[in-house]
Design a protein around this motif. Structure first.
Motif, PDB file in Angstrom:
ATOM      1  N   GLN B   9       0.707  -1.255  -0.020  1.00  0.00           N
ATOM      2  CA  GLN B   9       0.033   0.050  -0.064  1.00  0.00           C
ATOM      3  C   GLN B   9       0.787   1.125  -0.147  1.00  0.00           C
ATOM      4  OE1 GLN B   9      -2.163  -1.449   3.253  1.00  0.00           O
ATOM      5  NE2 GLN B   9      -3.911  -1.558   2.241  1.00  0.00           N
ATOM      6  N   LEU B  10       1.550   1.411  -0.902  1.00  0.00           N
ATOM      7  CA  LEU B  10       2.598   2.435  -0.965  1.00  0.00           C
ATOM      8  C   LEU B  10       2.203   3.535  -1.701  1.00  0.00           C
ATOM      9  CD1 LEU B  10       6.549   2.459  -1.850  1.00  0.00           C
ATOM     10  CD2 LEU B  10       4.894   4.106  -3.081  1.00  0.00           C
ATOM     11  N   GLN B  11       1.820   4.843  -0.997  1.00  0.00           N
ATOM     12  CA  GLN B  11       1.357   5.945  -1.661  1.00  0.00           C
ATOM     13  C   GLN B  11       2.378   7.040  -1.742  1.00  0.00           C
ATOM     14  OE1 GLN B  11      -2.725   4.750  -1.685  1.00  0.00           O
ATOM     15  NE2 GLN B  11      -2.137   7.331  -1.691  1.00  0.00           N
ATOM     16  N   LYS B  12       2.174   7.815  -2.735  1.00  0.00           N
ATOM     17  CA  LYS B  12       3.046   9.007  -2.860  1.00  0.00           C
ATOM     18  C   LYS B  12       2.571  10.141  -3.724  1.00  0.00           C
ATOM     19  CE  LYS B  12       6.795  11.546  -2.843  1.00  0.00           C
ATOM     20  NZ  LYS B  12       7.172  12.489  -1.485  1.00  0.00           N
ATOM     21  N   SER B  13       2.163  11.366  -3.151  1.00  0.00           N
ATOM     22  CA  SER B  13       1.668  12.462  -4.102  1.00  0.00           C
ATOM     23  C   SER B  13       2.459  13.369  -4.154  1.00  0.00           C
ATOM     24  CB  SER B  13       0.402  12.667  -3.748  1.00  0.00           C
ATOM     25  OG  SER B  13       0.158  13.187  -2.476  1.00  0.00           O
ATOM     26  N   LYS B  47      12.298   5.270  -6.685  1.00  0.00           N
ATOM     27  CA  LYS B  47      12.918   6.256  -5.777  1.00  0.00           C
ATOM     28  C   LYS B  47      12.348   6.138  -4.178  1.00  0.00           C
ATOM     29  CE  LYS B  47      14.684   9.585  -9.127  1.00  0.00           C
ATOM     30  NZ  LYS B  47      14.129  10.560  -9.938  1.00  0.00           N
ATOM     31  N   CYS B  48      11.050   5.849  -4.361  1.00  0.00           N
ATOM     32  CA  CYS B  48      10.300   5.758  -3.139  1.00  0.00           C
ATOM     33  C   CYS B  48      10.944   4.208  -2.386  1.00  0.00           C
ATOM     34  CB  CYS B  48       8.659   5.517  -3.070  1.00  0.00           C
ATOM     35  SG  CYS B  48       8.299   7.122  -3.333  1.00  0.00           S
ATOM     36  N   LEU B  49      11.178   3.280  -3.169  1.00  0.00           N
ATOM     37  CA  LEU B  49      11.641   1.995  -2.610  1.00  0.00           C
ATOM     38  C   LEU B  49      12.919   2.120  -1.527  1.00  0.00           C
ATOM     39  CD1 LEU B  49      10.804  -0.346  -5.480  1.00  0.00           C
ATOM     40  CD2 LEU B  49       9.423  -0.152  -3.483  1.00  0.00           C
ATOM     41  N   ILE B  50      13.792   2.745  -2.323  1.00  0.00           N
ATOM     42  CA  ILE B  50      15.083   3.058  -1.722  1.00  0.00           C
ATOM     43  C   ILE B  50      15.348   4.108  -0.973  1.00  0.00           C
ATOM     44  CG2 ILE B  50      16.478   1.246  -3.135  1.00  0.00           C
ATOM     45  CD1 ILE B  50      17.053   3.952  -4.711  1.00  0.00           C
ATOM     46  N   SER B  51      14.218   4.835  -0.753  1.00  0.00           N
ATOM     47  CA  SER B  51      14.137   6.166   0.090  1.00  0.00           C
ATOM     48  C   SER B  51      15.200   7.168  -0.456  1.00  0.00           C
ATOM     49  CB  SER B  51      14.858   5.633   1.630  1.00  0.00           C
ATOM     50  OG  SER B  51      13.755   5.360   2.253  1.00  0.00           O
ATOM     51  N   SER B  57       2.864   7.028   2.462  1.00  0.00           N
ATOM     52  CA  SER B  57       2.560   5.903   3.486  1.00  0.00           C
ATOM     53  C   SER B  57       2.951   4.711   2.843  1.00  0.00           C
ATOM     54  CB  SER B  57       1.263   6.293   3.777  1.00  0.00           C
ATOM     55  OG  SER B  57       0.417   5.983   2.691  1.00  0.00           O
ATOM     56  N   GLY B  58       2.844   3.534   3.539  1.00  0.00           N
ATOM     57  CA  GLY B  58       2.806   2.336   3.082  1.00  0.00           C
ATOM     58  C   GLY B  58       4.158   1.692   3.546  1.00  0.00           C
ATOM     59  N   GLN B  59       4.315   0.298   3.410  1.00  0.00           N
ATOM     60  CA  GLN B  59       5.677  -0.168   3.893  1.00  0.00           C
ATOM     61  C   GLN B  59       6.452  -0.769   2.711  1.00  0.00           C
ATOM     62  OE1 GLN B  59       3.660  -3.460   6.124  1.00  0.00           O
ATOM     63  NE2 GLN B  59       2.665  -1.988   7.440  1.00  0.00           N
ATOM     64  N   VAL B  60       7.594  -0.706   2.832  1.00  0.00           N
ATOM     65  CA  VAL B  60       8.692  -1.508   1.974  1.00  0.00           C
ATOM     66  C   VAL B  60       9.726  -2.091   2.709  1.00  0.00           C
ATOM     67  CG1 VAL B  60      10.594  -0.608   0.266  1.00  0.00           C
ATOM     68  CG2 VAL B  60       8.468   0.803   0.573  1.00  0.00           C
ATOM     69  N   GLU B  61       9.603  -3.431   2.278  1.00  0.00           N
ATOM     70  CA  GLU B  61      10.738  -4.313   3.189  1.00  0.00           C
ATOM     71  C   GLU B  61      11.520  -5.062   2.177  1.00  0.00           C
ATOM     72  OE1 GLU B  61       8.395  -7.280   5.410  1.00  0.00           O
ATOM     73  OE2 GLU B  61       7.892  -5.550   6.861  1.00  0.00           O
ATOM     74  N   SER B  66      12.433  -3.517   7.082  1.00  0.00           N
ATOM     75  CA  SER B  66      12.040  -2.258   6.790  1.00  0.00           C
ATOM     76  C   SER B  66      12.978  -1.319   6.436  1.00  0.00           C
ATOM     77  CB  SER B  66      10.951  -1.684   7.998  1.00  0.00           C
ATOM     78  OG  SER B  66      10.829  -0.489   7.470  1.00  0.00           O
ATOM     79  N   ILE B  67      12.820  -0.559   5.095  1.00  0.00           N
ATOM     80  CA  ILE B  67      13.645   0.308   4.753  1.00  0.00           C
ATOM     81  C   ILE B  67      13.679   1.415   5.741  1.00  0.00           C
ATOM     82  CG2 ILE B  67      11.963   1.698   3.324  1.00  0.00           C
ATOM     83  CD1 ILE B  67      15.558   1.127   2.215  1.00  0.00           C
TER      84      ILE B  67
END
Lengths: 125, 292
Positions: B9-13, B47-51, B57-61, B66-67
């Motif tokens: 559930q990754l979100q980015k706006s 870019k969101c995945l690797i910060s 919001s949402g989780q990336v592992e 967790s990142i």
């Protein structure tokens, strides 16, 4: 062993690969105990997904044709002669099914087909 | 099969663009192709995945970590090749390599030599990065990205402007890297065509949303191109087509699940062909109303 994939075939790639490996085993092109390529290696060579090869290997394994040993690889199994007979019968059956379909489409009777097979069989001898 | 990357559930706006509710897993040992036209959100997602940019919001592992908690540990195991290469053109190859080498505690010179070594003798210690061709630059970047015992290689649109010969040379490198079943690759491409021969599965993004994530062969075998006389359309479940063109000389459609159309094909004498990843992508965009 050759594995030739056809883009125009109606069969999905995993079926094409599976039946060709099976045939290679039944015909003795792949011999008992022989090491099969790694899943990734075969996927790269055939340009299909590893999931396709994984499916082929796991189905062939559950049918008793190959066995995989962690760390060592996947090998052609010692196949008992009954399984070989059964598989060969199945291959012939598949071909016959196609013949029967064609026969029905061209309105050729069962008796005629059986006659044809008998004649062809004897000629071949 | 264990998982390398899990996104939930990754979100980015930002501005009018939004990455909306993106969830997927990347299994170990696989090459995953991330496809979508320009502006679909591929680079933003990477870019969101690797910060490199902060997600809303949402989780990336990665490998179950967790990142947010283990950014450094994860970055040590991830090799990144971003679009256009983020290296300084006025540095020499040698300086660039030293810069990267010092940034990673787990640098492995043997890996670097394996991928770049055979080319190194063409260059002097004063050769500037800017003097390399586009292809050489990419090979150099990939070699650097793999040389810190990298378990996951992420490439963002590496083939922009590449000809097929240059492309295939890079694909050979990637094939060699993926032979190790502990390695995984995430690679993005606008059409998916250049990477179709090597990927195992495709993730498609459109307008910030995930449209599908499917095994390549399953995708290509379920989305068949069907052609036939327009008069036959009444006999086929037309709702199974994601895109249907009706011309003056017959119809052409891409179906969603070939198994449902297959029974009609022989009876009605329809032509069935495999299609390709770009056409499937376009068909989905068409259905979503994002292409004419």
């Amino acid at each position: 062993m050759d594995i030739i994939l056809s883009n125009s075939s109606d069969q999905p790639f995993y079926q094409q690969i599976k039946s060709q490996i099976k045939q290679a085993i039944l015909r003795g092109t792949l011999r008992e105990g022989e090491l099969l390529p790694s899943i990734r290696n075969l996927a790269n060579e055939l340009q299909v997904s590893v999931l396709t090869i994984r499916r082929v290997y796991s189905e062939l394994e559950s049918e008793g044709f190959i066995s995989s040993h962690t760390g060592r690889g996947t090998f052609v199994s010692t196949i008992d002669s009954e399984l070989i007979r059964e598989s060969m019968r199945h291959l012939v059956e598949q071909d016959l099914q196609k013949v029967i379909q064609d026969a029905k489409a061209y309105d050729i009777s069962q008796a005629e087909i059986i006659d044809m097979i008998r004649v062809l069989f004897e000629e071949d001898l | 099969m264990s998982t390398v990357l899990t996104v939930k559930q990754l979100q980015k706006s930002f501005g009018s663009f939004e990455l909306h509710d993106i969830s997927f897993d990347i299994p170990k040992g696989c090459i995953t192709g991330l496809i979508g036209v320009d502006g679909s959100g591929k680079s933003t997602l990477i870019k969101c995945l690797i910060s490199l940019i902060r997600r809303d919001s949402g989780q990336v592992e990665f490998w179950g970590m967790s990142i947010d908690d283990a950014e450094q540990e994860i970055k040590n195991r991830v090799g990144l090749v971003m679009e256009g290469n983020n290296f300084y053109d006025n540095l020499t190859l040698h300086e660039t390599k030293e810069l990267i080498e010092n940034a990673y505690p787990n640098w492995n010179e043997m890996i670097f030599q394996k991928y770049w070594g055979c080319r190194d003798y063409h260059y002097s210690s004063r050769t500037l990065l800017s003097s390399l061709s586009q292809k050489e630059k990419l090979i150099f970047s990939i070699s650097l990205a793999l040389a810190h015992n990298t378990d996951l290689l992420i490439l963002d649109e590496p083939f922009c402007g590449f000809d097929p010969v240059d492309c295939s040379e890079i694909l050979v490198m990637l094939r060699e890297y993926i032979q190790d079943e502990n390695h995984s690759i995430l690679i993005s491409s606008p059409s998916g065509m250049e990477i179709s021969s090597i990927v195992d599965s495709f993730i498609m993004l459109d307008d910030g949303e995930l449209v599908f994530h499917m095994d390549k062969d399953h995708l290509l075998e379920s989305h068949m191109l069907i052609k036939g006389a327009t008069s036959l359309l009444g006999n086929i479940p037309v709702s199974e087509f994601i895109k249907l063109d009706i011309g003056n000389y017959g119809f052409t459609g891409i179906c969603n699940d070939y198994n449902k159309i297959k029974p009609y094909c022989a009876d009605l004498d329809l032509t069935v062909e495999r299609t390709n990843i770009a056409d499937i992508m376009m068909a989905y965009m068409w259905r979503r109303g994002n292409v004419i």
